[in-house]
Design an enzyme around this catalytic site. Structure first.
Site, PDB file in Angstrom:
ATOM      1  N   HIS A 191       9.548  53.276   0.591  1.00 48.61           N
ATOM      2  CA  HIS A 191       8.817  52.443  -0.365  1.00 48.61           C
ATOM      3  C   HIS A 191       7.593  53.188  -0.911  1.00 48.61           C
ATOM      4  CE1 HIS A 191      10.767  48.420   0.568  1.00 48.61           C
ATOM      5  NE2 HIS A 191      11.280  49.232   1.473  1.00 48.61           N
ATOM      6  N   ASP A 240       4.443  45.904  -3.659  1.00 47.36           N
ATOM      7  CA  ASP A 240       5.829  46.063  -3.227  1.00 47.36           C
ATOM      8  C   ASP A 240       6.509  44.716  -3.006  1.00 47.36           C
ATOM      9  OD1 ASP A 240       7.655  48.403  -1.836  1.00 47.36           O
ATOM     10  OD2 ASP A 240       7.951  46.480  -0.858  1.00 47.36           O
TER      11      ASP A 240
END
Length: 467
Positions: A21, A126
């Site tokens: 990520h 995110d």
């Protein structure tokens, strides 16, 4: 050619604490820095991640900021500031620990930025940090969710965890399951991760609770950014926009748009060793093997895969960031394979002319890097949405093959893709065609800009109009 538009103000990017990520978030920050040089960009993370990220070769317009996080307070190892090297049984605990411990310090940090001289234009958080959306909404901050996976896989993944259509008492691997809210898409039970299948006996599974909570919070976001290109997943981008009533912006693949991953110093010469080895191999002959930063094959399967590739006389380069990701030495008797023990520059390896196929767990970053390089993928999914990434590439895009389990089965899939027969030629051709589409999506020149760069400019325009 970079955009010359002026966008004075601060953009905060908050990646989830996992390498898969962080990397696309860093790529997004680099791209914003290039296209909007007057922006002030902040990468928000935890204090324990600051030393690692500071070595990533970020441009001066990007600075790092940390929030306090104490892993041992949550029954985690003291160095667990990311999911790297965490055993699978602790990953969900880590996810909940982040969700439970960071909101107060995050809210205070965001409030401090609102009092600073430069305007806070937006927060890009995110998809696994959905809890940031209600806080941003309360403070009046424009919130955008950044999806580091594609909409095809995430639509299936979220629907299955939220609706649990597979909790029906059946257990056959070939049972076909309709995916609620994703018309025309079905999955077979064998295409579910072990974690997802375990929900059949526990509908209140902690992973399910986590996913449902993030999805609920993300619905309060103002926009969604996707690390994908319209050419790969346009119908599913449209479906997401329709179902969530949020604007969607496909701004990837970001590793390609950002022009590289920066520098990682002190790799011990691993990269140079890899490229020297690749230079000695024939064009298109090498099988590159990597299962990402936190996935592990069972040792017997890793041994079987290495031995099977050797039996087929396929030279292979096996990347093993952690020691327990490497195949056993006694499985490599012919000496035609190389194991890279540590981090390697994967995107650069995939464009080397010697590499012919990528055996991968099917993480979205690896999948995009392979397709962007014109290299077909043989998938051995392990967890998360990897099974659905494989489904997209194999069933819809026609640029790979899948091996559900077993090293010998994966090696046979490699032979199918690399063989000079109709099936192999078709897969390799599709991989090259997709690479050309990806290149066009992030290109900029005298004929205009690609669709992904245009989408990023449209997103920034919507942000600055609000301000």
């Amino acid at each position: 050619m970079a955009s010359t538009r002026n966008c004075d103000g601060v953009v905060v990017l908050f990646p989830f604490l996992a390498h898969g990520h962080m990397n696309p978030s860093l790529d997004l920050a680099r791209l914003l820095s290039t296209r909007y040089p007057s922006l002030s960009l902040i990468i928000l993370t935890t204090d324990g991640n600051l030393p690692h990220l500071s070595r990533r070769g970020l441009p001066p317009s990007i600075r790092l900021s940390g929030l306090p996080f104490h892993p041992t307070d949550h029954g985690l190892p003291p160095d667990a500031d990311t999911t790297f090297a965490l055993p699978p049984q602790l990953v969900t605990r880590f996810n909940h620990a982040i969700q439970d411990s960071l909101p107060d310090s995050f809210s205070a940090y965001l409030s401090s930025l609102l009092e600073a001289e430069l305007p806070l234009l937006c927060l890009i958080a995110d998809m696994f940090l959905g809890w940031t959306a209600p806080i941003a909404e309360q403070l009046g901050v424009f919130h955008a969710t950044f999806y580091t996976s594609g909409p095809y896989a995430m639509s299936i993944y979220n629907s299955l965890w939220i609706n649990l259509p597979h909790v029906d008492g059946r257990h056959g691997d070939d049972d076909e399951i309709a995916v609620p809210g994703v018309p025309g898409i079905t999955v077979r039970r064998r295409q579910l991760s072990r974690n997802m299948r375990s929900a059949a006996s526990n509908p209140d599974h902690p992973s399910g609770r986590f996913v449902r909570r993030q999805a609920e919070c993300c619905r309060r976001s103002r926009a969604t950014l996707w690390n994908t290109a319209e050419a790969l997943e346009k119908p599913f981008l449209e479906l997401w926009a329709e179902s969530t009533r949020q604007p969607v912006f496909a701004v990837g693949p970001l590793f390609s748009a950002a022009g590289g991953r920066g520098t990682v110093v002190d790799d011990g010469g691993i990269a140079a060793e890899c490229f020297a080895w690749l230079d000695r191999q024939a064009p298109g002959s090498v099988v590159y093997v990597s299962f990402g930063s936190q996935n592990r094959l069972p040792p017997e399967e890793a041994a079987d895969l290495a031995a099977s590739l050797e039996r087929h006389s396929r030279p292979f380069l096996w990347a093993a960031p952690a020691a327990d990701q490497a195949p056993p030495q006694d499985a490599m008797r012919q000496g035609i394979g190389m194991v890279a023990r540590g981090w390697v520059p994967q995107a650069a390896i995939l464009v080397h002319p010697a590499v012919g196929v990528f055996v991968s767990h099917g993480g979205w970053n690896s999948t995009l890097e392979s397709l962007g390089s014109g290299v077909p993928v043989v998938f051995r999914p392990i967890g998360g949405e990897q099974f659905f990434n494989a489904k997209l590439v194999v069933e819809l895009l026609g640029a790979g093959a899948v091996a559900a389990a077993g090293g010998a089965e994966a090696a046979e899939a490699v032979e199918e893709v690399m063989a000079d027969e109709e099936r192999g030629r078709k897969v390799r051709r599709r991989a090259r065609e997709i690479a050309a589409e990806i290149t066009a999506a992030v290109a900029e020149g005298i004929n205009g800009i690609g669709e992904s760069l245009r989408a990023l400019d449209e997103f920034m325009s919507s942000v600055t109009r609000r301000c």
